[in-house]
Design a protein around this motif. Structure first.
Motif, PDB file in Angstrom:
ATOM      1  N   PRO A   7       0.836  -1.207   0.000  1.00  0.00           N
ATOM      2  CA  PRO A   7       0.000   0.000   0.000  1.00  0.00           C
ATOM      3  C   PRO A   7       0.865   1.249   0.000  1.00  0.00           C
ATOM      4  CG  PRO A   7      -0.772  -1.590   1.634  1.00  0.00           C
ATOM      5  CD  PRO A   7       0.541  -2.105   1.131  1.00  0.00           C
ATOM      6  N   LEU A   8       0.446   2.234  -0.754  1.00  0.00           N
ATOM      7  CA  LEU A   8       1.231   3.467  -0.863  1.00  0.00           C
ATOM      8  C   LEU A   8       1.078   4.310   0.400  1.00  0.00           C
ATOM      9  CD1 LEU A   8       1.060   2.562  -3.875  1.00  0.00           C
ATOM     10  CD2 LEU A   8       1.050   4.985  -4.476  1.00  0.00           C
ATOM     11  N   PRO A   9       2.186   4.815   0.939  1.00  0.00           N
ATOM     12  CA  PRO A   9       2.087   5.754   2.067  1.00  0.00           C
ATOM     13  C   PRO A   9       1.309   7.000   1.673  1.00  0.00           C
ATOM     14  CG  PRO A   9       4.342   4.957   1.785  1.00  0.00           C
ATOM     15  CD  PRO A   9       3.574   4.512   0.576  1.00  0.00           C
ATOM     16  N   ALA A  10       0.695   7.629   2.663  1.00  0.00           N
ATOM     17  CA  ALA A  10      -0.139   8.806   2.398  1.00  0.00           C
ATOM     18  C   ALA A  10       0.647   9.906   1.699  1.00  0.00           C
ATOM     19  CB  ALA A  10      -0.729   9.318   3.713  1.00  0.00           C
ATOM     20  N   GLU A  11       1.918  10.087   2.080  1.00  0.00           N
ATOM     21  CA  GLU A  11       2.725  11.145   1.481  1.00  0.00           C
ATOM     22  C   GLU A  11       2.975  10.896   0.000  1.00  0.00           C
ATOM     23  OE1 GLU A  11       3.498   9.371   4.106  1.00  0.00           O
ATOM     24  OE2 GLU A  11       4.082  10.652   5.797  1.00  0.00           O
ATOM     25  N   VAL A  12       3.140   9.613  -0.368  1.00  0.00           N
ATOM     26  CA  VAL A  12       3.353   9.271  -1.778  1.00  0.00           C
ATOM     27  C   VAL A  12       2.064   9.497  -2.564  1.00  0.00           C
ATOM     28  CG1 VAL A  12       3.959   7.428  -3.394  1.00  0.00           C
ATOM     29  CG2 VAL A  12       5.200   7.641  -1.225  1.00  0.00           C
ATOM     30  N   LEU A  13       0.940   9.077  -2.012  1.00  0.00           N
ATOM     31  CA  LEU A  13      -0.350   9.297  -2.675  1.00  0.00           C
ATOM     32  C   LEU A  13      -0.608  10.786  -2.893  1.00  0.00           C
ATOM     33  CD1 LEU A  13      -2.626   6.703  -0.840  1.00  0.00           C
ATOM     34  CD2 LEU A  13      -2.152   6.770  -3.293  1.00  0.00           C
ATOM     35  N   GLU A  14      -0.288  11.579  -1.867  1.00  0.00           N
ATOM     36  CA  GLU A  14      -0.481  13.027  -1.979  1.00  0.00           C
ATOM     37  C   GLU A  14       0.372  13.607  -3.103  1.00  0.00           C
ATOM     38  OE1 GLU A  14       0.385  17.065   0.698  1.00  0.00           O
ATOM     39  OE2 GLU A  14       0.642  15.071   1.571  1.00  0.00           O
ATOM     40  N   ASN A  15       1.633  13.165  -3.191  1.00  0.00           N
ATOM     41  CA  ASN A  15       2.514  13.661  -4.240  1.00  0.00           C
ATOM     42  C   ASN A  15       2.040  13.228  -5.618  1.00  0.00           C
ATOM     43  OD1 ASN A  15       5.906  13.034  -5.331  1.00  0.00           O
ATOM     44  ND2 ASN A  15       4.658  14.854  -5.634  1.00  0.00           N
ATOM     45  N   LEU A  16       1.607  11.973  -5.749  1.00  0.00           N
ATOM     46  CA  LEU A  16       1.158  11.477  -7.049  1.00  0.00           C
ATOM     47  C   LEU A  16      -0.075  12.230  -7.544  1.00  0.00           C
ATOM     48  CD1 LEU A  16       1.710   7.630  -6.663  1.00  0.00           C
ATOM     49  CD2 LEU A  16       3.019   9.220  -8.081  1.00  0.00           C
ATOM     50  N   GLU A  17      -0.920  12.650  -6.637  1.00  0.00           N
ATOM     51  CA  GLU A  17      -2.080  13.456  -7.039  1.00  0.00           C
ATOM     52  C   GLU A  17      -1.630  14.788  -7.644  1.00  0.00           C
ATOM     53  OE1 GLU A  17      -4.610  13.892  -3.671  1.00  0.00           O
ATOM     54  OE2 GLU A  17      -5.239  11.793  -3.650  1.00  0.00           O
ATOM     55  N   ILE A  18      -0.626  15.408  -7.028  1.00  0.00           N
ATOM     56  CA  ILE A  18      -0.082  16.664  -7.559  1.00  0.00           C
ATOM     57  C   ILE A  18       0.546  16.430  -8.931  1.00  0.00           C
ATOM     58  CG2 ILE A  18       1.694  18.432  -7.203  1.00  0.00           C
ATOM     59  CD1 ILE A  18       1.291  17.978  -4.161  1.00  0.00           C
ATOM     60  N   LEU A  19       1.354  15.373  -9.023  1.00  0.00           N
ATOM     61  CA  LEU A  19       2.040  15.060 -10.283  1.00  0.00           C
ATOM     62  C   LEU A  19       1.037  14.761 -11.395  1.00  0.00           C
ATOM     63  CD1 LEU A  19       4.671  14.448 -11.836  1.00  0.00           C
ATOM     64  CD2 LEU A  19       4.566  12.114 -10.926  1.00  0.00           C
ATOM     65  N   CYS A  20       0.036  13.933 -11.101  1.00  0.00           N
ATOM     66  CA  CYS A  20      -0.956  13.555 -12.125  1.00  0.00           C
ATOM     67  C   CYS A  20      -1.735  14.768 -12.620  1.00  0.00           C
ATOM     68  CB  CYS A  20      -1.915  12.504 -11.566  1.00  0.00           C
ATOM     69  SG  CYS A  20      -1.181  10.878 -11.353  1.00  0.00           S
ATOM     70  N   ALA A  21      -2.119  15.630 -11.716  1.00  0.00           N
ATOM     71  CA  ALA A  21      -2.873  16.825 -12.110  1.00  0.00           C
ATOM     72  C   ALA A  21      -2.043  17.703 -13.039  1.00  0.00           C
ATOM     73  CB  ALA A  21      -3.298  17.601 -10.867  1.00  0.00           C
ATOM     74  N   ASP A  22      -0.749  17.835 -12.751  1.00  0.00           N
ATOM     75  CA  ASP A  22       0.112  18.656 -13.596  1.00  0.00           C
ATOM     76  C   ASP A  22       0.332  18.002 -14.955  1.00  0.00           C
ATOM     77  OD1 ASP A  22       1.764  21.132 -13.603  1.00  0.00           O
ATOM     78  OD2 ASP A  22       3.382  19.711 -14.007  1.00  0.00           O
ATOM     79  N   LEU A  23       0.532  16.683 -14.971  1.00  0.00           N
ATOM     80  CA  LEU A  23       0.690  15.971 -16.242  1.00  0.00           C
ATOM     81  C   LEU A  23      -0.568  16.087 -17.095  1.00  0.00           C
ATOM     82  CD1 LEU A  23       2.542  12.813 -14.905  1.00  0.00           C
ATOM     83  CD2 LEU A  23       3.423  14.330 -16.684  1.00  0.00           C
ATOM     84  N   ASP A  24      -1.736  16.003 -16.466  1.00  0.00           N
ATOM     85  CA  ASP A  24      -2.994  16.156 -17.203  1.00  0.00           C
ATOM     86  C   ASP A  24      -3.056  17.498 -17.916  1.00  0.00           C
ATOM     87  OD1 ASP A  24      -3.879  13.678 -16.373  1.00  0.00           O
ATOM     88  OD2 ASP A  24      -5.139  14.455 -14.750  1.00  0.00           O
ATOM     89  N   GLU A  25      -2.475  18.508 -17.267  1.00  0.00           N
ATOM     90  CA  GLU A  25      -2.511  19.866 -17.823  1.00  0.00           C
ATOM     91  C   GLU A  25      -1.438  20.085 -18.882  1.00  0.00           C
ATOM     92  OE1 GLU A  25      -1.796  24.459 -16.264  1.00  0.00           O
ATOM     93  OE2 GLU A  25      -2.347  22.887 -14.831  1.00  0.00           O
ATOM     94  N   LYS A  26      -0.265  19.452 -18.717  1.00  0.00           N
ATOM     95  CA  LYS A  26       0.886  19.776 -19.557  1.00  0.00           C
ATOM     96  C   LYS A  26       1.089  18.831 -20.751  1.00  0.00           C
ATOM     97  CE  LYS A  26       2.175  23.022 -16.621  1.00  0.00           C
ATOM     98  NZ  LYS A  26       3.186  22.734 -15.592  1.00  0.00           N
ATOM     99  N   ILE A  27       0.637  17.582 -20.649  1.00  0.00           N
ATOM    100  CA  ILE A  27       0.886  16.594 -21.706  1.00  0.00           C
ATOM    101  C   ILE A  27      -0.416  16.293 -22.444  1.00  0.00           C
ATOM    102  CG2 ILE A  27       1.797  14.296 -22.235  1.00  0.00           C
ATOM    103  CD1 ILE A  27       3.843  16.163 -20.982  1.00  0.00           C
ATOM    104  N   PRO A  28      -0.421  16.270 -23.782  1.00  0.00           N
ATOM    105  CA  PRO A  28      -1.652  15.944 -24.518  1.00  0.00           C
ATOM    106  C   PRO A  28      -2.173  14.559 -24.132  1.00  0.00           C
ATOM    107  CG  PRO A  28       0.031  16.788 -26.000  1.00  0.00           C
ATOM    108  CD  PRO A  28       0.708  16.570 -24.679  1.00  0.00           C
TER     109      PRO A  28
END
Length: 318
Positions: A7-28
């Motif tokens: 299971p992913l630690p809470a801190e990793v999940l929190e970071n991945l949410e930030i990363l995914c949101a930015d990738l959604d915005e920046k990559i087609p």
């Protein structure tokens, strides 16, 4: 020992949410049967892995499971990625492939045994739902006849042999050629390899009997800056770098560096056909502001956990 299946630690999940949101915005987005996203990424020393969620100062390597989740998330946004600096130890690459899922595959070379080759492999990862191998794979070797030809420049084999692999997406076949040019002691040491690969590609693209003439070259050319003599050497045989990539940073440390490239032939000079894929845009991805941001890492430490290079990408219409 932790594994990627824990299971992913809470801190990793929190970071991945930030990363995914930015990738959604920046990559087609990947659009089925509509587009093809091709990327190149020099992932620094992509070899061993410390199987902890959060490595510390005494761990070697510093790359940990949190790092691999970030790397895999970035890679997942593309259809096929040429990766440079894959090492003999494949632990990090294998875990990354597991995270990407059963519909991802890879093809790669064996390690380079020369000292200057740095024990590296050339690799491609690709999403088999959108891209498949189409038959050709091989490392580029310079013919003996080139050695004494002053027009061909190169006097010896590449330190890291360029790796050509053909792929197919829908009805489009194309060949990717990935390169990691030697760094050497000075910039002039790189000129022969850069001219050699440019000349090779020009002759290949002009050969009507070649397996395919749809060529894209991508990788780390160790070009210092746009417009310098190495950049001019790279472009001397007619290769085209899209304008969208010409002003973007390649290095997380120095935005002026022009190391990495994605290029192809865009004219019919010398009886070469133009690339048949329709170009729709390109960019890099700045992960410094989004990957592992909740760990307070310096850029130097981040470079060993993610990379010191940004990934480059190009989007094509199918």
């Amino acid at each position: 020992m932790a594994t990627i299946y824990d299971p992913l630690p809470a801190e990793v999940l929190e970071n991945l949410e930030i990363l995914c949101a930015d990738l959604d915005e920046k990559i087609p987005s990947k659009e089925l049967d509509r587009n093809l996203l091709i990327a190149s990424w020099n992932i620094r020393g992509f070899g061993n892995l410390t199987r902890k969620w959060w490595s510390d100062e005494k761990d070697s390597p510093r790359r940990d499971l949190h790092s691999i989740y970030c790397i895999a998330e970035i890679l997942s946004r593309f259809d096929v990625i040429a990766i440079q600096e894959v090492k003999a130890n494949l632990r990090a690459l294998r875990d990354t492939l597991k995270l990407l899922g059963d519909h991802w595959s890879m093809i790669l070379t064996d390690t380079n045994k020369s000292d200057s080759g740095n024990d590296e492999r050339m690799a491609y990862l690709f999403d088999t739902r959108r891209v498949n191998l189409s038959g050709l794979a091989g490392e580029i070797v310079i013919p003996n006849e080139w050695v004494n030809d002053p027009e061909k420049v190169i006097r010896e084999q590449f330190v890291r042999s360029p790796y050509a692999v053909s792929f197919r997406s829908n009805d489009k076949t194309f060949i990717l050629v990935t390169v990691h040019i030697k760094y050497g002691k000075k910039a002039e040491d790189r000129e022969t390899e850069i001219h050699g690969i440019a000349k090779w590609l020009s002759e290949w693209a002009s050969d009507v009997n070649a397996y395919d003439q749809n060529l894209i070259v991508l990788g780390d050319f160790n070009i210092e800056k746009r417009g310098d003599f190495l950049d001019k050497t790279f472009l001397s045989e007619g290769l085209f770098v899209p304008e969208e990539l010409q002003t973007l940073s390649r290095s997380i440390f120095d935005e002026t560096k022009y190391y990495d490239q994605i290029a192809w032939f865009n004219t019919t000079d010398k009886n070469r056909p133009k690339l048949s894929l329709d170009f729709m845009g390109a960019g890099n991805y700045d992960f410094v502001k989004t990957a592992m941001v909740n760990r307070g890492l310096t850029k130097q430490k981040l470079s060993f956990m993610i990379s010191d290079h940004y990934p480059l990408w190009a989007n094509f219409k199918l």
